[in-house]
Enzyme design. Structure first.
Site, PDB file in Angstrom:
ATOM      1  N   HIS A 303      27.136  35.716 -34.336  1.00 41.12           N
ATOM      2  CA  HIS A 303      26.840  34.386 -33.780  1.00 41.12           C
ATOM      3  C   HIS A 303      28.104  33.676 -33.284  1.00 41.12           C
ATOM      4  CE1 HIS A 303      22.687  34.576 -34.861  1.00 41.12           C
ATOM      5  NE2 HIS A 303      22.908  34.586 -36.154  1.00 41.12           N
ATOM      6  N   ASP A 339      20.171  43.096 -36.073  1.00 39.87           N
ATOM      7  CA  ASP A 339      19.999  41.927 -36.928  1.00 39.87           C
ATOM      8  C   ASP A 339      18.759  41.166 -36.472  1.00 39.87           C
ATOM      9  OD1 ASP A 339      21.981  40.028 -38.857  1.00 39.87           O
ATOM     10  OD2 ASP A 339      20.516  38.907 -37.679  1.00 39.87           O
ATOM     11  N   HIS A 341      18.253  38.138 -36.175  1.00 42.24           N
ATOM     12  CA  HIS A 341      18.611  37.014 -35.307  1.00 42.24           C
ATOM     13  C   HIS A 341      19.385  37.526 -34.089  1.00 42.24           C
ATOM     14  CE1 HIS A 341      18.385  35.325 -39.462  1.00 42.24           C
ATOM     15  NE2 HIS A 341      17.683  34.394 -38.833  1.00 42.24           N
TER      16      HIS A 341
END
Length: 586
Positions: A303, A339, A341
């Site tokens: 992220h 993942d 996300h």
């Protein structure tokens, strides 16, 4: 709490030194009030479980002390023999009440999934783990029902981790390398909130314990020497302002980049060690000093973008590894991100780069699942269209079949045509069955199968980097299964005749329709897939369901138990506690 805004615009919230609050284990701080609002003693028992012990009122204490002074010369023997003596001088004892019985109200957070449990329950209501689980000592090989119940005496002797890593020049060229350093465990949330933070040091401890108990590492894998990555290397990925903001946390007791992304005085070191290990593993694999590698690192990274830390991530480890691999001689690098996300930071870093192909499979749900990015039509920009491939699942509960189906029809055809010199897996295990944040259904054999499918790319040059994953049993069993594949073992399940769910089929067809514009070889397989699954869907269709091939397909991937649905509900509660629910809608 003060707030500091760096020159680059990154805001960090700071705790003053005088506001230091010691963290009392993973189960929280002890309170000061009894259940009825009166003062109470609070303590933690030997296991760190919180207790509130209700005490008596001040008026009761005064009466007791008064009578004690009046009869201080009396023994318990005297009082027993003269039962009425205490009341001779005070016939009216209406103001006296018996002492309240001490009531202990205990709560404990599950070591495995962090969920809150009350009273004398021995097993977690959500994941079923025993409250005295041995998962941090022996990993996924410990029984979830009774502590160490399924381990033999020889297995109970946990092996020591190697203190001195092997250099790239001394590691066998056919070996699997592991990147790990205990200093990464020092990165933790300083001030205990109402719930343990899901990104916690125990994640690495559980995987390490599983590998040690299985004799995989130390044993069959070799370590590499850890180092903090240099600022010059980080500047290939992040802005100088971002790097300086992370470094500033070395002088701060506790800080936050976002409400869910914490740092303490050890976090900058942990983040640099993680990035350094990933860079060195990538270089070692590309140069042929080792066969493949697994980066057992934290904090996670996918992220983290050019200028921002978010989603528990500080530095982007996969991006650092990709550029280090290119510096070591790799022309093209594939980053496969499974993942749950979307790796918005990795996509941002490489969305204009045709030498790095980024493929992500993640929950999306129309942008309502964190972080909201990663739609199928996000394909890259500025001449690099097609080098970003997103497979955005439209619902929770996605399992092995949908992932393997997407690998067969999207990931492998594109990756094979791209022909990478190194494949990097951003291996978050939060899509695993039982994860409290991901609420999906991928199993350890499923992760092992996906790893095997990628192993044939790049001549076997494969680097797996740990990202998310917040159920200790799920993350440790899945990571162990993946590392076994790196060591040359075959997955337990072959996944023949894979049957996707209705929503999974729809997502794959949507992605193929878009990516055919950039990878023309997908055209024939897209048409064949439409025809093949169209006939099967018609066979399954009910008369009133219309003619749409996708809508006629029978749903096959659902929650298998009430506990999984219950865990999914609580995942919403966790995300709400950490202010991540801004992008979620349940």
């Amino acid at each position: 709490m003060n707030h500091l805004r760096t020159n680059g615009g990154a805001e960090i919230s700071l705790h003053k030194q005088k506001d230091k609050v010691p963290r009392e284990g993973m189960n929280g701080r002890c309170g000061n009030l009894g259940l009825d609002g009166t003062s109470a003693r609070s303590s933690c028992d030997e296991n760190g479980k919180e207790k509130h012990i209700a005490g008596s009122s001040n008026s009761q204490s005064d009466v007791i002390c008064k009578k004690a002074r009046q009869h201080k010369e009396m023994t318990f023997q005297d009082m027993y023999e003269s039962q009425n003596l205490l009341d001779d001088e005070d016939e009216d004892d209406s103001d006296w009440e018996p002492l309240q019985k001490h009531v202990e109200v205990m709560k404990w957070f599950c070591t495995n999934c962090t969920m809150l449990n009350f009273d004398d329950i021995d097993h977690c209501d959500v994941c079923g783990e025993h409250k005295e689980s041995g998962i941090l000592r022996h990993g996924c090989f410990t029984s979830p029902l009774l502590q160490d119940a399924n381990l033999t005496d020889s297995e109970l002797e946990t092996k020591e981790w190697h203190k001195d890593g092997l250099s790239q020049n001394t590691a066998p060229s056919n070996s699997t390398a592991i990147g790990f350093d205990e200093r990464m465990l020092l990165h933790s949330e300083v001030e205990m909130k109402s719930h343990p933070h899901p990104e916690r040091p125990d994640r690495l401890r559980a995987i390490a314990a599983s590998l040690a108990t299985a004799g995989i590492y130390p044993g069959r894998c070799c370590p590499i020497t850890a180092r903090e990555i240099t600022k010059e290397e980080l500047l290939r990925v992040h802005s100088s302002e971002h790097i300086e903001a992370i470094e500033l946390t070395r002088r701060i007791f506790a800080s936050y980049f976002t409400p869910d992304t914490y740092a303490n005085e050890h976090s900058a070191c942990a983040a640099r060690l993680a990035a350094g290990l990933c860079a060195d593993l990538a270089s070692a694999v590309v140069s042929g000093h080792v066969k493949n590698g697994f980066a057992l690192v934290r904090p996670p990274g996918h992220h983290a973008g050019v200028k921002q830390a978010m989603g528990f991530c500080l530095h982007n480890n996969a991006a650092v590894a990709a550029l280090a691999a290119q510096a070591a001689g790799a022309r093209k690098v594939l980053i496969l991100d499974w993942d749950v996300h979307h790796g918005n930071g990795t996509q941002e870093i490489f969305e204009q780069n045709k030498s790095v192909l980024y493929i992500s499979l993640h929950r999306h749900e129309g942008g309502k699942f964190y972080p909201g990015t990663g739609a199928a039509d996000e394909v890259g920009i500025m001449g690099a269209e097609g080098y970003c491939v997103n497979v955005p699942w439209s619902r929770k509960g996605v399992g092995d079949n949908d992932y393997v189906f997407a690998f067969q029809n999207v990931v492998l055809p594109i990756a094979t045509e791209f022909a990478p010199d190194l494949t990097i897996i951003s291996a978050g295990f939060d899509a695993a069955r039982g994860d409290p944040l991901g609420c999906c259904d991928v199993t350890p054999p499923g992760y092992a199968k996906m790893t095997q499918m990628l192993d044939d790319l790049s001549g076997g040059k494969l680097l797996v980097i740990l990202e998310g994953g917040y159920n200790l049993r799920s993350i440790s069993s899945s990571a162990t299964a993946v590392i076994k594949v790196l060591l040359g073992e075959s997955p337990d399940c072959e996944f023949q005749n894979v049957l996707p769910s209705k929503s999974g089929l729809k997502t794959v067809l949507e992605v193929l329709k878009i990516q055919t514009n950039y990878w023309p070889t997908l055209g024939s397989s897209f048409a064949q897939l439409q025809s093949q699954w169209g006939m099967k869907a018609n066979e399954k269709a009910a008369p009133d369901l219309g003619t749409n091939l996708v809508e006629m397909w029978t749903e096959t991937s659902v929650f298998s138990s009430f506990k999984q649905a219950f865990a999914c509900f609580f995942s919403w509660r966790i995300l709400n506690l950490f202010s991540v629910t801004a992008m979620l809608s349940y």
